[in-house]
Design a protein around this motif. Structure first.
Motif, mmCIF file in Angstrom:
data_model
loop_
_atom_site.group_PDB
_atom_site.id
_atom_site.type_symbol
_atom_site.label_atom_id
_atom_site.label_comp_id
_atom_site.label_asym_id
_atom_site.label_seq_id
_atom_site.Cartn_x
_atom_site.Cartn_y
_atom_site.Cartn_z
ATOM 1 N N ASP A 95 0.851 -1.184 0.000
ATOM 2 C CA ASP A 95 0.000 0.000 0.000
ATOM 3 C C ASP A 95 0.892 1.241 0.000
ATOM 4 O O ASP A 95 2.030 1.189 0.469
ATOM 5 N N GLN A 145 -11.850 -2.720 -5.185
ATOM 6 C CA GLN A 145 -13.068 -1.937 -5.000
ATOM 7 C C GLN A 145 -14.027 -2.536 -3.979
ATOM 8 O O GLN A 145 -14.470 -3.669 -4.113
ATOM 9 N N ASN A 146 -14.344 -1.737 -2.991
ATOM 10 C CA ASN A 146 -15.305 -2.124 -1.953
ATOM 11 C C ASN A 146 -14.946 -3.419 -1.236
ATOM 12 O O ASN A 146 -15.762 -4.020 -0.584
ATOM 13 N N ALA A 204 -12.040 -3.776 0.620
ATOM 14 C CA ALA A 204 -10.938 -3.571 1.559
ATOM 15 C C ALA A 204 -11.156 -4.390 2.825
ATOM 16 O O ALA A 204 -12.219 -4.333 3.428
ATOM 17 N N ASN A 221 -4.999 -4.108 7.605
ATOM 18 C CA ASN A 221 -4.498 -3.229 6.557
ATOM 19 C C ASN A 221 -3.511 -3.905 5.603
ATOM 20 O O ASN A 221 -2.712 -3.268 4.965
ATOM 21 N N ARG A 281 -2.946 -0.775 -2.383
ATOM 22 C CA ARG A 281 -3.986 0.252 -2.337
ATOM 23 C C ARG A 281 -3.383 1.631 -2.146
ATOM 24 O O ARG A 281 -2.497 1.803 -1.307
ATOM 25 N N ILE A 299 -12.235 5.522 -5.062
ATOM 26 C CA ILE A 299 -12.956 4.251 -4.916
ATOM 27 C C ILE A 299 -12.676 3.347 -6.118
ATOM 28 O O ILE A 299 -12.455 2.147 -5.974
ATOM 29 N N GLY A 328 -9.660 1.471 -5.636
ATOM 30 C CA GLY A 328 -9.599 0.665 -4.415
ATOM 31 C C GLY A 328 -8.901 1.381 -3.273
ATOM 32 O O GLY A 328 -8.272 0.741 -2.426
ATOM 33 N N ILE A 358 -7.969 3.678 0.119
ATOM 34 C CA ILE A 358 -8.339 3.863 1.514
ATOM 35 C C ILE A 358 -8.307 5.366 1.761
ATOM 36 O O ILE A 358 -7.410 6.065 1.270
ATOM 37 N N ASP A 403 -15.736 0.503 4.934
ATOM 38 C CA ASP A 403 -14.541 -0.346 4.949
ATOM 39 C C ASP A 403 -13.304 0.372 4.427
ATOM 40 O O ASP A 403 -12.183 -0.089 4.627
ATOM 41 N N CYS A 404 -13.520 1.456 3.717
ATOM 42 C CA CYS A 404 -12.389 2.177 3.125
ATOM 43 C C CYS A 404 -12.003 3.403 3.943
ATOM 44 O O CYS A 404 -11.198 4.220 3.496
#
Ligand SMILES: [Zn+2]
Length: 275
Positions: free
Chosen positions: A138, A165-166, A168, A172, A180, A197, A200, A202, A225-226
């Motif tokens: 990340d 996407q959606n 996560a 972490n 991400r 978004i 993907g 955060i 979740d993000c």
């Protein structure tokens, strides 16, 4: 009325500069004692060794809904024009020595030189985005300026639309090794949320994220979740003790961090309540 059920994880500061605080070892001990966990971000070469040495073991791995302490190594746009090839070699070494470390913080900042299109900041950011993809990490992104330029560089570096996407996960770790982008201290608007978004991303929220109307309006549109929370505490954190006739103790600093992080979480709860 829609009932939104939210479980706030244990205290997890998604972006903190421990190495920039005074007496960071004692602060790290105090934080560990209080179950406060974090991503400790090193944004200049002089910090990297400190960040590595400060790293506490994965003390909270067994805790429900918790995220482990983590380090991040990167090159901040404020020093983009000073960075050397040797720095990049060292950066890679630090990242390769710790498979849980993130890249960053990296990005663009119009307040510093090299911000122009194709300038030093863009080059240094792009290389770190490519490194994040290569190593499957990340990346903590700093943006003071145009989020669409950030998104453009990420796409050019190879970050794919629809990557995570959606999806996560609560911890972490990147899912399926898809790195991400982390929009740290997020202050973008609804179009930045939409573009993030798609990649993907955060969104790490700071107290400042709620100051700008366009950001406050965009926050409820981020999938829960993000969303993460942060203090971004650095060498300026001592300013909150202005007027104190002595240096604040590690315990006082730890408690101030807990308070600040809690405040951000409360601001978020309020922001999504009315949405
Ligand atoms: Zn920072």
């Amino acid at each position: 009325m829609k009932v939104i059920h939210i479980i706030f994880c244990t205290m997890y500061d998604f972006h903190l500069h421990l190495a920039r605080l005074s007496d960071p070892e004692s602060i790290a001990d105090e934080l560990e004692r209080r179950g406060y966990h974090y991503v400790d971000v090193g944004c200049e070469p002089w910090e990297w060794e400190k960040v590595r040495d400060l790293k506490r073991a994965e003390v909270n791995a067994a805790e429900k809904c918790a995220e482990a302490n983590r380090a991040a190594y990167g090159i901040h746009p404020m020093i983009a024009e000073k960075v050397t090839e040797e720095d990049f070699t060292t950066l890679r070494k630090f990242l390769e020595s710790d498979s849980t470390a993130q890249v960053g913080e990296a990005g663009l900042d119009r307040r510093f030189s090299g911000y122009e299109s194709g300038g030093a900041q863009e080059k240094v950011f792009r290389r770190q985005a490519e490194l994040a993809l290569e190593l499957g990490r990340d990346i903590q992104i700093h943006c003071v300026g145009d989020y669409m330029r950030i998104v453009k560089v990420l796409r050019e570096a190879g970050f794919k639309t629809g990557a995570a996407q959606n999806n996560a996960p609560q911890n972490n770790a990147p899912q399926n090794n898809a790195p991400r982008p982390i929009f740290h201290r997020f202050v973008g608007d609804v179009s930045a949320v939409r573009a993030g978004i798609e990649l993907g991303a955060i969104f790490s929220l700071h107290a400042d994220s709620f100051l700008k109307k366009s950001t406050a309006a965009a926050i409820p549109g981020i999938p829960r979740d993000c969303v993460r929370f942060e203090t971004d505490a650095d060498e300026n954190f001592g300013e909150r003790f202005a007027g104190m006739d002595r240096t604040p103790s590690a315990k006082e600093i730890a408690e101030a961090l807990i308070k600040d992080l809690g405040d951000v979480q409360r601001l978020y709860k309020l922001a999504i309540k009315g949405a």
